[in-house]
Design a protein around this motif. Structure first.
Motif, PDB file in Angstrom:
ATOM      1  N   LYS A 106       1.087  12.774 -19.102  1.00 15.97           N
ATOM      2  CA  LYS A 106       0.103  13.056 -18.051  1.00 15.97           C
ATOM      3  C   LYS A 106      -1.112  13.778 -18.632  1.00 15.97           C
ATOM      4  CE  LYS A 106      -0.330  15.215 -13.482  1.00 15.97           C
ATOM      5  NZ  LYS A 106      -1.546  16.003 -13.787  1.00 15.97           N
ATOM      6  N   GLN A 107      -0.852  14.784 -19.474  1.00 13.96           N
ATOM      7  CA  GLN A 107      -1.955  15.537 -20.080  1.00 13.96           C
ATOM      8  C   GLN A 107      -2.804  14.650 -20.991  1.00 13.96           C
ATOM      9  OE1 GLN A 107      -0.279  18.965 -22.012  1.00 13.96           O
ATOM     10  NE2 GLN A 107       0.744  19.688 -20.154  1.00 13.96           N
ATOM     11  N   THR A 109      -3.188  11.373 -20.710  1.00 15.10           N
ATOM     12  CA  THR A 109      -3.943  10.464 -19.833  1.00 15.10           C
ATOM     13  C   THR A 109      -5.185  11.148 -19.291  1.00 15.10           C
ATOM     14  OG1 THR A 109      -1.887   9.336 -19.186  1.00 15.10           O
ATOM     15  CG2 THR A 109      -3.812   9.020 -17.782  1.00 15.10           C
ATOM     16  N   ASP A 110      -5.019  12.407 -18.845  1.00 16.93           N
ATOM     17  CA  ASP A 110      -6.167  13.154 -18.324  1.00 16.93           C
ATOM     18  C   ASP A 110      -7.198  13.398 -19.419  1.00 16.93           C
ATOM     19  OD1 ASP A 110      -4.939  13.227 -15.874  1.00 16.93           O
ATOM     20  OD2 ASP A 110      -4.117  15.253 -16.118  1.00 16.93           O
ATOM     21  N   GLU A 111      -6.716  13.702 -20.624  1.00 16.41           N
ATOM     22  CA  GLU A 111      -7.621  13.980 -21.740  1.00 16.41           C
ATOM     23  C   GLU A 111      -8.432  12.731 -22.097  1.00 16.41           C
ATOM     24  OE1 GLU A 111      -9.018  16.991 -23.807  1.00 16.41           O
ATOM     25  OE2 GLU A 111      -6.841  17.318 -23.676  1.00 16.41           O
ATOM     26  N   TYR A 114     -11.408  11.758 -19.770  1.00 16.64           N
ATOM     27  CA  TYR A 114     -12.677  12.474 -19.881  1.00 16.64           C
ATOM     28  C   TYR A 114     -13.367  12.295 -21.234  1.00 16.64           C
ATOM     29  CZ  TYR A 114     -11.651  14.763 -15.462  1.00 16.64           C
ATOM     30  OH  TYR A 114     -11.399  14.999 -14.135  1.00 16.64           O
ATOM     31  N   THR A 128      -1.611   6.327 -13.977  1.00 19.94           N
ATOM     32  CA  THR A 128      -2.776   5.847 -13.235  1.00 19.94           C
ATOM     33  C   THR A 128      -2.324   4.987 -12.063  1.00 19.94           C
ATOM     34  OG1 THR A 128      -3.007   3.932 -14.714  1.00 19.94           O
ATOM     35  CG2 THR A 128      -4.283   5.900 -15.256  1.00 19.94           C
TER      36      THR A 128
END
Length: 794
Positions: A106-107, A109-111, A114, A128
C-alpha cells in the motif's frame, strides 16, 4: 635558422611563391588567430560544462515508420502501452497474504502515485480501484475491488483477499503465479501534461531507487523489489554514463604516455592532447547551444573526437620533428608540416565528417543526433589540428630531445621500413592479395549469420548480470505475461468494434499466434466475451465461444477491463505477450500478423501494426535493416568521391577503399560470431569505422604518390613513405585502438560492444593501409603513366 646544407636544395620551399594562400593567412596572423581561439574556447567551454544527459522515448524510435505512426495516432486509446514501469514487490519468506506485506505494498503504491511523470489514472496495483474481481452467481454478476471493503489486515480480511485474488483475472499479470509477489504497474507521460516538460529519465530512475527500492527494502527486510520498463532501462544507461569520466581520464593518461614515448618531446606530447581536448569542449559547447544533450548513444562521440584529434596531431608532430631534425627553426618546420599535411589532413577529416553525416539519413533521432555530434566534432578537429595545433607548435617547436630521438633512431627504423617495403614487392604482393581474398571469403561466409536487432533477452544494452536484467529475469520466471508485448490494433467504424465478425477475426488471429513460436500468450476483447458467455451459462465450457447473438456479445463485454476497448468503440487491441524480443522472434510474429492482416482486413475492420515495446523494436529493426546497406553505399560513395576529387584517379580510389571494404566485411563477420546484432547502438560503428579508417589510406597514398611522381620505383617510393609517415600511421592506429578498447569495461553493454568493434576496425584499417594498400598498388598503379601525366600537366 636553416641548415646551410639545405639552403640550395630546399630554400625554394620557403619562398613566398611556394607558400599557399592558407599558409600565408595563418602564419601571418598568428597572434590574432590564437586570441580568437582563446575567446571561442572560453565561451563554448563555459557552455560545455553545462551540458546535461538527455534521453527521450520518442527520440529512440523511428517516428516515420508506419508501425510507430499507427501507435502514436492511437496512443490515447492504448493505455500507454509503449512507456511504463512495472515494480514487482516480492516477499522473500511466505507469500503476499500477510498484513506486513500488504501494508508495504500500500505504501509503495501511494509513493509511486506521487512520482513525477506517472499517469495516475492508469496506475494499477492490488490497492487501486481499477483492479477488480468478477464472478457469476445465481443472482447474476457480482464483483468489487480486490482489496475487500473494510480490510483491516486481520486473518479474515486476508482470507477474503485471497478469495478475491483467485476470482480476479490478475494471476500471472499483476500477481505472480506462486503468490510471492505482486506488481505495481505505472504508465508514464512522455511530457508533463501541466508543464509540457519532457520526462527526466535519469531523475525518475533515481526516485525509483531512493524512494521505492532502497526505502522499502530497508524498511521491510522481507521485501525485495524488482523494477523493469523503458524508463528504468534508460535511467540505468544514464547512470552508467557517470563511469565514462573514468574512461576519459584513463584514455587521456594512456594517450599522453604513448605520445611521449613516440615523440620524446614535451611539446609534442602536451600540445596534441591540449588541442584535442579543446576540440571536445568546442563540440560540447556547440551542442548545448543547439539544444542537444548527451544521450547514452552519443556520449561516446567526444571520445572519438579526442582520438581523431590525437591521430591527426601525431602527423603534425611527426612532420615537424622530421623538418626540425634537418635544422629548420620552429616557424619554418611548422610551415613545412602544414604545407605537406593540410591537403591530405583536410581530405581525411572531411571524409570523417561526411562518413558520420551519412548516419543522418537513418530515421531514428538518436542516430541523427550522433551524426550531428560527430560531424560538429570533426569540423572542430579540422580547426584545432590544422590551425591551432600548428600555430602553437610554431611558437614552442620540437625540443632537442625530440630531435635527437628522430636522428638516433634513423638507422634502426630504416631497417624495419626496408623490410616492410617488401609488401609492395612483385613476389610478395600476390601473396598478400591471396590472403586478402581468403579473408574476404571467410568474412562473407560468417557474416551470413549476422542478425538485425537484439539477440538476448532482457535489455541487451546492459550486461547480463546487471540489476535490470536480473529484475527482468525474475518477472519472466514468475509471471505468465512477459514484459515484451506486441499490440495489434483492430480499427473499426465507431460503435462497431464489438461486432461478431470483428471478434471472430480477432479470435482467429489469437489462435494462429498462440501456435506461433515465440508467443507466450495473448489477450483481447474476444477472450472477455468468451469467458463471460461461459460464465453466464453455468460455467459450461461448451459455451466458451463468441456468440452470434449480438445482444449476448454486448452483455458479455459490459465489464471489459480498461485498455481493451476505447471510448467510442472504434479501436480494440490484441495484446500478444512474447517470450522475448529477439530479432528472430519479432520477425516470425510480425510476418504472421502481416499475412493475416492482408487476408482479413476489410471495410468492417483493419488490423494495424504495431504498438507495445515489441512493436517499437520490430519497427526499429525494419528501419535499421533497410538503412544498413544504404548507409554503407552512401558512406563508401562519399569517401570514394572525395578521394577521386583529390587524387584524380580511379586506381587511387581502389587502393584506398578496398582495404576499408575488407575491414567492414570482417567486422560484420566478427559481429555474427560474437552474437552482436545490428541495432541502434552498433549500426553507427560501421560508418564511424569507415570514416575514421580512411585516414590511414589517405596519408599513406598521398606520400606514396608524391614519391612516385619524383620518379622512384614503387618499392622505393613505398620505403620512403614508410620512413616519412609510416610510423605516425602505425602509432595512430594503436592509439585510436587503445583509446576505445577501454570501453569494453563499461557497465553499459552496447558501449562495450562499440569499443570492441571500433578497436578491431581501427587496428585492421591501419593494417590494411600498411599491408594491403601497397600490394594493390603493385597491380593497379602505373608509375610511368602517372609521371607522364604530371609532366604533361606542368
Amino acid at each position: 635558422m636553416s641548415n646551410p646544407k639545405h639552403d640550395k636544395g630546399e630554400h625554394y620551399l620557403t619562398t613566398p611563391k611556394a607558400e599557399p594562400f592558407l599558409e600565408r593567412l595563418l602564419f601571418n596572423n598568428r597572434p590574432i588567430i590564437l586570441i580568437f581561439f582563446a575567446v571561442l574556447t572560453l565561451f563554448l567551454g563555459y557552455n560545455a560544462v553545462k551540458i546535461q544527459p538527455d534521453a527521450s522515448f520518442e527520440r529512440m524510435i523511428p517516428l516515420e515508420h508506419p508501425y510507430i505512426v499507427n501507435m502514436l495516432e492511437h496512443r490515447d486509446d492504448l493505455e500507454n502501452l509503449g512507456n511504463f514501469v512495472r515494480i514487482a514487490v516480492e516477499a522473500k519468506e511466505g507469500d503476499i497474504f500477510t498484513q506486513e506485506y500488504m501494508e508495504t505494498l500500500k505504501q509503495i503504491t501511494d509513493e509511486v502515485f506521487y512520482l513525477n511523470g506517472v499517469d495516475r489514472s492508469g496506475l494499477k496495483s492490488l490497492w487501486t480501484s481499477n483492479v477488480r474481481w468478477v464472478e457469476v452467481t445465481e443472482q447474476g454478476f457480482q464483483g468489487g475491488t480486490v482489496i475487500p471493503d473494510g480490510y483491516d489486515g486481520s486473518r479474515d480480511s486476508l482470507e477474503q483477499l485471497r478469495q478475491n485474488v483467485l476470482r480476479s483475472n490478475e494471476v500471472g499479470r499483476l500477481i505472480s503465479d506462486n503468490f510471492k509477489s505482486t506488481i505495481v504497474y505505472a504508465p508514464l507521460y512522455e511530457k508533463n501534461p501541466e508543464t509540457g516538460e519532457a520526462l527526466d529519465y535519469g531523475e525518475f530512475s533515481r526516485q525509483l531507487e531512493e524512494k521505492i527500492r532502497e526505502k522499502y527494502e530497508e524498511q521491510n527486510p522481507n521485501i525485495q523489489i524488482h523494477i523493469v520498463g523503458f524508463a528504468k532501462k534508460v535511467g540505468d544507461l544514464i547512470e552508467g554514463i557517470g563511469s565514462i569520466a573514468w574512461f576519459a581520464g584513463i584514455t587521456i593518461l594512456l594517450t599522453t604516455l604513448l605520445l611521449f614515448w613516440y615523440s620524446r618531446a614535451i611539446a609534442g606530447t602536451l600540445v596534441p592532447v591540449f588541442t584535442s581536448i579543446i576540440a571536445v569542449f568546442l563540440q560540447l559547447g556547440t551542442l548545448r547551444l543547439l539544444g542537444y544533450g548527451l544521450d547514452p548513444y552519443s556520449v561516446l562521440v567526444p571520445f572519438l573526437v579526442f582520438a581523431i584529434g590525437i591521430s591527426h596531431g601525431v602527423q603534425i608532430v611527426n612532420a615537424m620533428a622530421v623538418e626540425a631534425a634537418k635544422g629548420f627553426d620552429a616557424v619554418t618546420a611548422a610551415r613545412l608540416a602544414f604545407r605537406a599535411l593540410y591537403i591530405p589532413g583536410m581530405l581525411a577529416l572531411i571524409s570523417d565528417a561526411f562518413g558520420f553525416l551519412t548516419l543522418f539519413f537513418i530515421e531514428i533521432d538518436v542516430i541523427r543526433d550522433l551524426a550531428i555530434a560527430a560531424g560538429i566534432g570533426v569540423a572542430y578537429v579540422i580547426l584545432t589540428n590544422l590551425v591551432l595545433h600548428v600555430l602553437i607548435m610554431s611558437y614552442v617547436g620540437i625540443s632537442k630531445g625530440g630531435i635527437r630521438h628522430v636522428q638516433n633512431h634513423g638507422e634502426k627504423q630504416d631497417r624495419k621500413w626496408r623490410a616492410m617495403s617488401y609488401f609492395s614487392h612483385p613476389g610478395v604482393a600476390p601473396i598478400s592479395l591471396l590472403i586478402a581474398v581468403i579473408g574476404l571469403g571467410l568474412g562473407l561466409y560468417y557474416k551470413q549469420d549476422l542478425k538485425i536487432g537484439d539477440l538476448d533477452q532482457g535489455a541487451p544494452e546492459l550486461r547480463a548480470d546487471s540489476r535490470y536484467n536480473k529484475d527482468n529475469a525474475y518477472i519472466i520466471d514468475n509471471y505468465s505475461t512477459s514484459a515484451d508485448v506486441l499490440v495489434v490494433m483492430v480499427k473499426t467504424p465507431e460503435e462497431q468494434c464489438t461486432q461478431y465478425n470483428v471478434l471472430r477475426a480477432m479470435d482467429t488471429l489469437q489462435w494462429e499466434l498462440q501456435n506461433t513460436p515465440g508467443v507466450q500468450s495473448s489477450a483481447s476483447l474476444a477472450d472477455v466475451s468468451k469467458m463471460v458467455t461461459k460464465a453466464l451459462n453455468e460455467g459450461n465450457w461448451k459455451w466458451y465461444e463468441i456468440s452470434r447473438n449480438q445482444t449476448i456479445i454486448n452483455a458479455s463485454i459490459r465489464e471489459a477491463p480498461a485498455g481493451l476497448i476505447n471510448t467510442d468503440c472504434s479501436l480494440t487491441p490484441v495484446l500478444v505477450f512474447l517470450e522475448d524480443h529477439k530479432a528472430e522472434t519479432l520477425e516470425t510474429v510480425v510476418e504472421r500478423v502481416e499475412q493475416f492482416a492482408e487476408k482479413n482486413s476489410n471495410e468492417e475492420h483493419r488490423f494495424l501494426l504495431a504498438a507495445g515495446n515489441a512493436g517499437v523494436e520490430a519497427a526499429t529493426n525494419e528501419v535499421i535493416s533497410g538503412a544498413k546497406d544504404k548507409m554503407l553505399i552512401l558512406v563508401y560513395s562519399v569517401v570514394s568521391l572525395l578521394c577521386f576529387v583529390t587524387f584524380r584517379s580511379v586506381r587511387a580510389v581502389l587502393c584506398i577503399v578496398i582495404p576499408l571494404g575488407l575491414t567492414s566485411i570482417l567486422c560484420e563477420a566478427i559481429m555474427a560470431v560474437s552474437g552482436i546484432g545490428i541495432k541502434v547502438a552498433t549500426l553507427p560503428v560501421i560508418a564511424l569505422g569507415v570514416g575514421i579508417g580512411v585516414d590511414y589510406g589517405i596519408y599513406i597514398y598521398s606520400k606514396l604518390e608524391k614519391y612516385l611522381l619524383e620518379g622512384r620505383t614503387l618499392q622505393e617510393a613505398y620505403y620512403e613513405t614508410l620512413r616519412s609517415t609510416g610510423k605516425a600511421v602505425m602509432f595512430t592506429g594503436v592509439t585510436l585502438g587503445l583509446g576505445v578498447v577501454t570501453w569494453i569495461f563499461s557497465p553499459i553493454k552496447f558501449q562495450a560492444d562499440m569499443g570492441f568493434l571500433l578497436f578491431f576496425m581501427f587496428l585492421w584499417n591501419m593494417v590494411g593501409a600498411i599491408w594491403l594498400l601497397p600490394a594493390l598498388a603493385r597491380f593497379l598503379l602505373r608509375p610511368d603513366q602517372m609521371l607522364a601525366k604530371a609532366r604533361a600537366a606542368k
